[in-house]
Write an enzyme that holds these catalytic residues in place. Structure first.
Site, short mmCIF file in Angstrom:
data_model
loop_
_atom_site.label_atom_id
_atom_site.label_comp_id
_atom_site.label_asym_id
_atom_site.label_seq_id
_atom_site.Cartn_x
_atom_site.Cartn_y
_atom_site.Cartn_z
N LYS A 1 78.06 -40.26 -41.79
CA LYS A 1 77.23 -40.82 -40.72
C LYS A 1 77.40 -42.36 -40.69
CE LYS A 1 74.32 -36.81 -41.00
NZ LYS A 1 73.05 -36.19 -40.70
N GLY B 1 68.93 -33.29 -42.39
CA GLY B 1 68.26 -34.49 -42.87
C GLY B 1 66.77 -34.31 -43.13
N GLU C 1 74.96 -25.71 -38.00
CA GLU C 1 73.95 -26.63 -38.53
C GLU C 1 72.66 -26.48 -37.73
OE1 GLU C 1 75.92 -30.16 -40.70
OE2 GLU C 1 75.88 -30.66 -38.57
N HIS D 1 78.41 -32.87 -33.15
CA HIS D 1 77.31 -32.94 -34.13
C HIS D 1 75.98 -33.04 -33.37
CE1 HIS D 1 74.61 -34.45 -37.21
NE2 HIS D 1 75.43 -33.89 -38.08
N GLU E 1 73.48 -34.85 -33.77
CA GLU E 1 73.05 -36.23 -33.45
C GLU E 1 73.80 -36.76 -32.22
OE1 GLU E 1 73.66 -37.66 -37.44
OE2 GLU E 1 72.00 -36.39 -38.06
N ASN F 1 79.93 -35.71 -44.29
CA ASN F 1 79.73 -36.50 -43.08
C ASN F 1 78.92 -37.74 -43.48
OD1 ASN F 1 78.95 -37.56 -40.63
ND2 ASN F 1 77.64 -35.83 -40.05
N SER G 1 70.83 -30.15 -44.97
CA SER G 1 70.17 -30.31 -46.27
C SER G 1 70.84 -29.52 -47.41
CB SER G 1 68.68 -29.96 -46.18
OG SER G 1 68.03 -30.87 -45.29
P1 PGA Z 1 72.19 -33.43 -44.14
O1 PGA Z 1 73.17 -33.63 -42.88
O2 PGA Z 1 73.01 -32.79 -45.23
O3 PGA Z 1 71.75 -34.81 -44.50
O4 PGA Z 1 71.08 -32.54 -43.70
C1 PGA Z 1 74.08 -32.65 -42.52
C2 PGA Z 1 74.82 -33.07 -41.27
O5 PGA Z 1 74.22 -33.72 -40.41
O6 PGA Z 1 76.02 -32.77 -41.10
#
Ligand code: PGA
Length: 251
Positions: free
Chosen positions: A11, A174, A168, A96, A98, A9, A214
């Site tokens: 982003k 993140g 997740e 997601h 976010e 992803n 992460s």
């Molecule tokens: P990250 O993000 O690996 O940076 O924690 C995962 C995601 O948001 O899908």
């Protein structure tokens, strides 16, 4: 045997030059031999059609990060499922965390998006996960169950067979703080059981449940070894070809 699925992803990262650089690096690393797992990249909208042409003939598949549930119309700034299809997408990330927190997407909206994606021939990567506060209150399973029930409301077995679920935990996205393999396995097993109860044991046995939050080259193998973890949705570590390739190799 479920084949592992590793998705990146991107982003809101990578302009067209950076898109070409990253995809060329990935193509070189993967080669065109049959990979033991399915690999998906999800660049921003503006890079999709470039990515689609760069990925012709590659085993790497293309996905988007979001879409709107209406067919077309006066929805300034939105992108439809048909547009994603015509840009070459096979997958689309939906729900997601976010999107849920920053853009206030509800389970109801996510359900409409999943239905529209399926109706348009896209395979949804449906994200669920609890916040730190919810985990500390001991209501993780209730939260996951509600997200699954409301997100998948009105769908049949055939629909759910086309969906990938991404677990997740919001507190792990993140943050550098990964769920332990045991915590992740426990949640994945719970999710698979809910799918079994709501649909059928066969659907539960086949559905791909990715872990996200992460995931890095140094923790991927341990997570992917767990019985109910069928892949990873990778954010930060998918932006460099080397680290994404290393996670793909772990799978
Ligand atoms: P990250 O993000 O690996 O940076 O924690 C995962 C995601 O948001 O899908």
């Amino acid at each position: 045997m479920r084949k592992k699925v590793i998705a990146g992803n991107w982003k809101m990262y990578n302009d067209l030059d950076a898109t070409a650089e990253l995809l060329n690096g990935l193509k070189k690393g993967i080669g065109n031999s049959e990979a033991g797992c399915t690999v998906i990249v999800c660049p921003p909208y503006t890079s999709l059609s470039l990515a689609s042409s760069l990925l012709k003939g590659s085993i790497i598949k293309l996905g988007a990060q979001n879409m709107y549930f209406e067919e077309q119309g006066a929805f300034t700034g939105e992108i439809s499922a048909a547009m994603l299809k015509s840009a070459g997408c096979e997958y689309v990330i939906i729900g997601h965390s976010e999107r849920r927190t920053i853009f206030r997407e509800t389970n109801g909206m996510i359900n409409l998006k999943i239905k529209k994606a399926l109706g348009s021939g896209l395979k949804p990567v449906f994200c669920i996960g609890e916040t730190l506060e919810e985990r500390e209150k001991g209501i993780t399973n209730e939260v996951l169950k509600t997200q699954l029930e409301e997100g998948l409301a009105g769908l049949g077995e055939d629909d759910v067979n086309k969906i990938i679920i991404a677990y997740e935990p919001v507190w792990a996205i993140g943050t550098g703080r990964t769920a332990t393999p045991e915590q992740a396995q426990e949640a994945h097993k719970f999710i698979r059981n809910v799918i079994g109860e709501k649909f059928s044991p066969a659907v539960a046995g086949n559905i791909i449940i990715q872990y996200g939050g992460s995931v890095k080259p140094d923790n991927a193998a341990e997570l992917l070894k767990q019985e109910d973890i069928d892949g990873a949705l990778v954010g930060g570590a998918c932006l460099k070809a080397d680290s994404f390739l290393s996670i793909i190799r772990s799978a």
